[in-house]
Design a protein around this motif. Sequence first.
Motif, PDB file in Angstrom:
ATOM      1  N   VAL A 217     143.481  18.071  -9.293  1.00 44.67           N
ATOM      2  CA  VAL A 217     142.483  18.224 -10.353  1.00 44.67           C
ATOM      3  C   VAL A 217     142.368  16.894 -11.090  1.00 44.67           C
ATOM      4  CG1 VAL A 217     141.813  19.447 -12.452  1.00 44.67           C
ATOM      5  CG2 VAL A 217     143.028  20.672 -10.637  1.00 44.67           C
ATOM      6  N   LYS A 218     141.154  16.351 -11.175  1.00 45.52           N
ATOM      7  CA  LYS A 218     140.928  15.085 -11.862  1.00 45.52           C
ATOM      8  C   LYS A 218     139.826  15.247 -12.905  1.00 45.52           C
ATOM      9  CE  LYS A 218     143.904  12.484  -9.628  1.00 45.52           C
ATOM     10  NZ  LYS A 218     145.054  11.855 -10.326  1.00 45.52           N
ATOM     11  N   THR A 219     139.999  14.567 -14.035  1.00 48.14           N
ATOM     12  CA  THR A 219     138.988  14.587 -15.090  1.00 48.14           C
ATOM     13  C   THR A 219     138.352  13.212 -15.209  1.00 48.14           C
ATOM     14  OG1 THR A 219     140.726  14.121 -16.723  1.00 48.14           O
ATOM     15  CG2 THR A 219     140.098  16.428 -16.403  1.00 48.14           C
ATOM     16  N   VAL A 220     137.027  13.202 -15.396  1.00 50.50           N
ATOM     17  CA  VAL A 220     136.262  11.947 -15.463  1.00 50.50           C
ATOM     18  C   VAL A 220     135.366  11.977 -16.693  1.00 50.50           C
ATOM     19  CG1 VAL A 220     134.766  10.354 -14.227  1.00 50.50           C
ATOM     20  CG2 VAL A 220     136.210  11.933 -12.931  1.00 50.50           C
ATOM     21  N   THR A 291     141.914  13.393 -23.534  1.00 51.56           N
ATOM     22  CA  THR A 291     142.222  12.249 -22.676  1.00 51.56           C
ATOM     23  C   THR A 291     141.873  12.608 -21.239  1.00 51.56           C
ATOM     24  OG1 THR A 291     144.535  12.979 -22.439  1.00 51.56           O
ATOM     25  CG2 THR A 291     144.060  11.302 -24.126  1.00 51.56           C
ATOM     26  N   PHE A 292     141.580  11.572 -20.440  1.00 47.10           N
ATOM     27  CA  PHE A 292     141.048  11.796 -19.098  1.00 47.10           C
ATOM     28  C   PHE A 292     141.759  10.908 -18.074  1.00 47.10           C
ATOM     29  CE2 PHE A 292     137.741  12.297 -22.307  1.00 47.10           C
ATOM     30  CZ  PHE A 292     137.339  13.616 -22.086  1.00 47.10           C
ATOM     31  N   ASP A 293     141.643  11.314 -16.805  1.00 51.63           N
ATOM     32  CA  ASP A 293     142.204  10.508 -15.720  1.00 51.63           C
ATOM     33  C   ASP A 293     141.404   9.232 -15.506  1.00 51.63           C
ATOM     34  OD1 ASP A 293     144.368  12.272 -14.658  1.00 51.63           O
ATOM     35  OD2 ASP A 293     142.694  13.652 -14.354  1.00 51.63           O
ATOM     36  N   TYR A 294     140.069   9.358 -15.634  1.00 53.22           N
ATOM     37  CA  TYR A 294     139.198   8.209 -15.382  1.00 53.22           C
ATOM     38  C   TYR A 294     138.122   8.123 -16.455  1.00 53.22           C
ATOM     39  CZ  TYR A 294     141.215   8.602 -10.695  1.00 53.22           C
ATOM     40  OH  TYR A 294     142.090   8.688  -9.642  1.00 53.22           O
ATOM     41  N   LEU A 346     141.994   7.443 -22.496  1.00 54.71           N
ATOM     42  CA  LEU A 346     142.741   7.382 -21.239  1.00 54.71           C
ATOM     43  C   LEU A 346     144.077   8.101 -21.353  1.00 54.71           C
ATOM     44  CD1 LEU A 346     142.310   3.710 -19.950  1.00 54.71           C
ATOM     45  CD2 LEU A 346     141.239   5.770 -19.052  1.00 54.71           C
ATOM     46  N   LYS A 347     144.408   8.873 -20.327  1.00 56.55           N
ATOM     47  CA  LYS A 347     145.761   9.393 -20.205  1.00 56.55           C
ATOM     48  C   LYS A 347     146.719   8.216 -19.995  1.00 56.55           C
ATOM     49  CE  LYS A 347     144.574  13.854 -18.075  1.00 56.55           C
ATOM     50  NZ  LYS A 347     144.746  14.708 -16.865  1.00 56.55           N
ATOM     51  N   GLU A 348     148.022   8.477 -20.094  1.00 55.25           N
ATOM     52  CA  GLU A 348     148.999   7.413 -19.886  1.00 55.25           C
ATOM     53  C   GLU A 348     148.960   6.886 -18.454  1.00 55.25           C
ATOM     54  OE1 GLU A 348     150.766   5.805 -22.208  1.00 55.25           O
ATOM     55  OE2 GLU A 348     149.500   7.007 -23.525  1.00 55.25           O
TER      56      GLU A 348
END
Length: 594
Positions: A217-220, A291-294, A346-348
């Motif tokens: 699962v990715k968040t953009v 916060t998001f992955d990308y 941004l996530k860490e």
Amino acid sequence: MDEMNRNSQTTSNVQKQANLIWNVADILRGLYKPHEYGKVILPMTVIKRLHDTLLPTRDAILKAAGQYKDMNEAIRNRFLEKASGYSFYNTSLYTFETLLADPTNIETNFRAYLNGFSDNMQDILANFKFDIEISNMAENDALYHVIQEFNKKESYLGPDRVTSTDMGYIFEELVRKFSESYNEEAGAHFTSRDIIYLMTDLLLVEDRDTLTGQDVVKTVYDQTMGTSQMLSAMIERIHDFNESAEVRTFGQELNPETYAIAKADTMIRGGNPDNMTLGSTLSNDKFEGYTFDYCISNPPFGIDWKKDKTKVEAEHKKGENGRFGVGLPKINDGQLLFQLNGISKLKETGRMAIVHNGSALFSGNAGSGESLIRQYVIESDWLEAIVQLPTDLFYNTGISTYVWIITKNKSLERQGKVQLIDASKLFEKRRKNIGNKRVDISEECRNSIVQAYGEFDNKEYYIDDKVVSSKVFDNEDFGFTKVTVESPQRDKEGNIILIKGKPIADTNLRNTEDIPLKEDVQAYFDREVVPFNPNAWMDRKKDKIGYEVAFTRLFYKYTAPEQSEVIAERIKKIEKLIVANFEALSGKDVSNVD
């Protein structure tokens, strides 16, 4: 479908839609000025896209509408969405075909058709402010003919034939044509797909391992999403790695019309329309705490933030508890504010690709807001790479642009380093210009840039006579200490004026030196200043740290000038030829001239 076939299909669909644009424009001519055509064509394109998307499940929707008409609204909505196969539906009995069968009542019936859309779609239609245009067209006998154009066979916009990528290009083409008439700011609404694909590939190439496997699962997030094409491209590229991955997209957009397009496109893609938001990212952050992955975005270049000033400055005063605590850029250019916002989202382990023009690299003196922001990013070791793109790459501007890759989790080999890539010479010329866009980053060019980025080396890569150069620097290479250099006051006889045995600084002679962080300040001063100004001294209390990325200087290649003897010989030959030409005019024999 491979990229070549995908691009071919997209080109065909965009061309068909472009033809439709001008057919509708013929109907609107006289009733609207050219720059106003978008008031009709943009919402009608969205409506037709929704209409054609729902056609296959129309009977099921109507059946469910009758079957569950007495249920409470929330439960009824769930049944209707299930019947439509999307997060929206239309319970009207009308289609474009049946609307045209009753020309006399075209306005009333068309309004009834639009009112049949679910509430979440009504928000989209409201942002187009289309109601007044319906009345205007109906009163001037244009509404029927516009609907007729959109109902032609070649105007079909269902997702089974026109993909989300295709629609992205179609909307880009529409918005481009109408924004040109307004002379709108460079890059205000959209980024061409070749640039987006480069950005997505740079974002994802280091994440191959995290994109494969089950339950990915990715968040953009796109903070200036326009028509959301960067988000749809990220979905497309992540699915190229892993078809089963779930990609959740989030975006914010200032322009109501492009927001409406983005929200509609998200709903058709099966995304959550509530993740598409309207408003100024700088002064009305709709994703506070997220916060998001990308993060991927192309914020506007050189646009002032006066309208956002009060809230931005208030957030700046919060320090580390706000997005802009580090520093504020000049009021006439808010690019770096978007960079700070993106970093805060941004996530860490997150990664960001953001497009800037050259001012983000070097504008502002040491200690200025711009320099402080660069210092913050570089000293935090978040700046991974900057890629210089070719000029003439964007629809609305021909200036130099740069993709910044920022990550909070650099790989071990990249820690303490920044990679600069000069891809300004790597492009394919277009056969036909689109606005200011005269070149493309072809798939081959893109692969070469991504290879240079991935290999992380001081190296040049060639495609025929085209080259992309990569250089790796230490973080400290971009920093400097701005030191104030004072010179003494003198009286008329030239003697140094002393007070209590110490010289007094002459402010008219005050100067500064930018001393690289890697250099010892005193050693630099003794070497570069004292030999030319023996009585000078440094006022170290006024020291300021600055950061800039002097891209052009760092990639400069010295070319030795021609030797004077060679130049002189060439001049002699030119002089002989000139004399010979004059003599030939007078009828003299010049056959012996070399």
